[in-house]
Scaffold this active site. Structure first.
Site, PDB file in Angstrom:
ATOM      1  CE  LYS A   1      -8.595  -3.236   3.866  1.00  0.00           C
ATOM      2  NZ  LYS A   1      -7.762  -2.411   3.002  1.00  0.00           N
TER       3      LYS A   1
ATOM      4  CG  ASP B   1      -3.343   3.933   3.882  1.00  0.00           C
ATOM      5  OD1 ASP B   1      -4.432   3.782   4.468  1.00  0.00           O
ATOM      6  OD2 ASP B   1      -2.984   3.232   2.905  1.00  0.00           O
TER       7      ASP B   1
ATOM      8  CD1 TRP C   1      -2.129  -2.125   2.001  1.00  0.00           C
ATOM      9  CD2 TRP C   1      -2.881  -1.433   0.013  1.00  0.00           C
ATOM     10  NE1 TRP C   1      -3.097  -3.004   1.574  1.00  0.00           N
ATOM     11  CE2 TRP C   1      -3.570  -2.614   0.368  1.00  0.00           C
ATOM     12  CE3 TRP C   1      -3.188  -0.824  -1.214  1.00  0.00           C
ATOM     13  CZ2 TRP C   1      -4.550  -3.196  -0.448  1.00  0.00           C
ATOM     14  CZ3 TRP C   1      -4.162  -1.399  -2.024  1.00  0.00           C
ATOM     15  CH2 TRP C   1      -4.826  -2.558  -1.649  1.00  0.00           C
TER      16      TRP C   1
HETATM   17  C1  LIG Z   1      -7.183  -1.982   1.940  1.00  0.00           C
HETATM   18  C2  LIG Z   1      -6.148  -0.951   2.011  1.00  0.00           C
HETATM   19  C3  LIG Z   1      -6.013   0.039   1.017  1.00  0.00           C
HETATM   20  C4  LIG Z   1      -6.855   0.061  -0.232  1.00  0.00           C
HETATM   21  O1  LIG Z   1      -8.076   0.608   0.008  1.00  0.00           O
HETATM   22  P1  LIG Z   1      -9.139   0.847  -1.177  1.00  0.00           P
HETATM   23  O2  LIG Z   1     -10.251   1.520  -0.428  1.00  0.00           O
HETATM   24  O3  LIG Z   1      -9.502  -0.503  -1.711  1.00  0.00           O
HETATM   25  O4  LIG Z   1      -8.513   1.712  -2.198  1.00  0.00           O
HETATM   26  C5  LIG Z   1      -5.050   1.003   1.200  1.00  0.00           C
HETATM   27  N1  LIG Z   1      -4.253   1.012   2.278  1.00  0.00           N
HETATM   28  C6  LIG Z   1      -4.342   0.084   3.243  1.00  0.00           C
HETATM   29  C7  LIG Z   1      -3.435   0.141   4.420  1.00  0.00           C
HETATM   30  C8  LIG Z   1      -5.288  -0.928   3.138  1.00  0.00           C
HETATM   31  O5  LIG Z   1      -5.394  -1.867   4.096  1.00  0.00           O
END
Ligand SMILES: *Cc1c(COP(=O)(O)O)cnc(C)c1O
Length: 354
Positions: free
Chosen positions: A191, A167, A100
């Site tokens: 999540k 993030d 990511w």
């Molecule tokens: C799942 C995830 C993403 C991707 O998220 P999307 O909403 O599918 O773009 C980005 N960063 C992390 C840390 C993730 O776990």
């Protein structure tokens, strides 16, 4: 029978949230209309949006501190690009802790050169690099708080002389942190917030408006702030359900209360991984994530037996990410301790059998 859901995302949400969300799809608030057919400009929906934005800031302890919460679309993946568009003038500094982070770096590179302050790529991203310097002449520092795929989590954050973008897709609202150390926090909802379809962005307003480029409206945080997160039609169902989930968390006692439960679940999970001779953990011990526990069977011959036992116990979503293999137990906020115990029981039964 409801399964024990260890899926990494989309993932488990509280059963009462599913119940309330499904009721609103049939009829919202005795209004004779479904949540899905009312105008997003109606008082009913504006109230939902405002409540969701307020709860996000309140839970993070960022109310009245110069931050705005937005519920946008395009996933965390769009934020990789948006952070750079809104903040990157000359050069930015990124910490590379996995796929990511790497994707965030790739998007930022469209606009300018990126300094990778440190990376754990050479070790399959199984640890969090430490002791690196963040240069003060860069525009911002970007990091990933929890690396969903590898099961690593930043336990502390480096002091930064420049704005910090983080993030937090897979561990937001899971633990207490001083959230004022961040200037932009973003997280795909699927999540720990709600259903897929919306992305929470929390942005400190004073870091905006400093780049010279023209920013397309949909990509501009200032535009979304000025329109109270309703520049265009928002994903109403995702936002409503996220609001219900944030309300659930607040009623439970907020982040402080859930952090204790999350720590207990992680303790139960990791002690089994460490004590059971059939398994080994993937992530470096000091960087282990309380959200995603990654582990492998030492003897692959037991794979079929183990997986049959998992299935019989109603355990779902335990496969590791395709780039790492093995197993990954995702234990987000809504996962009950009993589900973790059910998994640990299967692991110890396998030990007795083997
Ligand atoms: C799942 C995830 C993403 C991707 O998220 P999307 O909403 O599918 O773009 C980005 N960063 C992390 C840390 C993730 O776990």
């Amino acid at each position: 029978m409801k399964k024990h859901n260890f899926s990494a995302g989309p993932c488990i949400l509280p059963q009462e949230v599913f119940q309330k969300a499904s009721e609103a799809v049939i009829e919202y608030n005795n209004e004779g209309l479904s949540l899905l057919e009312i105008s997003h400009r109606s008082k009913s929906f504006v109230d939902i949006m405002e409540k969701a934005r307020y709860l996000a800031l309140e839970l993070l302890g960022l109310e009245g501190k110069g931050y705005k919460a937005l519920f946008l679309q395009g996933g965390a993946s769009t934020q990789f690009l948006m952070v750079a568009l809104n903040l990157l003038e000359k050069r930015a500094a990124y910490l590379n802790t996995g796929t990511w982070s790497d994707k965030a770096i790739k998007e930022a590179k469209i606009y300018d050169d990126i300094l990778e302050v440190a990376s754990s790529k050479d070790a399959g991203y199984n640890y969090i690099p430490k002791g690196f310097e963040i240069p003060s002449d860069h525009d911002y520092f970007h990091c990933t708080s929890n690396n969903t795929i590898y099961g690593t989590q930043m336990k502390s954050f480096p002091k930064s002389p420049i704005p910090v973008a983080c993030d937090m897709s897979s561990d937001i609202f899971s633990r207490q942190l001083d959230f004022t150390q961040f200037d932009i926090i973003y997280a795909g909802a699927q999540k720990n917030i709600g259903p897929a379809g919306t992305t929470l962005v929390v942005v400190k307003e004073d870091v905006l408006g400093k780049v010279s480029r023209k920013i397309p409206s949909m990509m501009d945080y200032k535009v979304h702030i000025s329109k109270s997160s309703m520049f265009n039609t928002p994903p109403v169902f995702s936002i409503y359900t996220s609001m219900l989930n944030l309300e659930w968390l607040k009623n439970l006692g907020g982040i402080k209360a859930i952090e204790e439960i999350n720590e207990m679940k992680a303790r139960v999970m990791y002690s089994e991984i460490d004590l059971n001779p059939l398994f080994k953990g993937y992530a470096a011990k000091e960087d282990r994530s309380n959200m995603n526990a990654t582990f492998n069977l030492i003897n692959e011959d037991l794979k079929e037996t183990f997986e049959t036992m998992l299935k019989e116990a109603g355990i779902s979503g335990l496969s590791g990410h395709r780039s790492v293999g093995g197993y990954r137990a995702s234990m987000y906020n809504a996962m009950p301790l009993d589900s973790v115990k059910a998994l640990v029981e299967v692991m110890s039964e396998l030990e007795l059998k083997a």
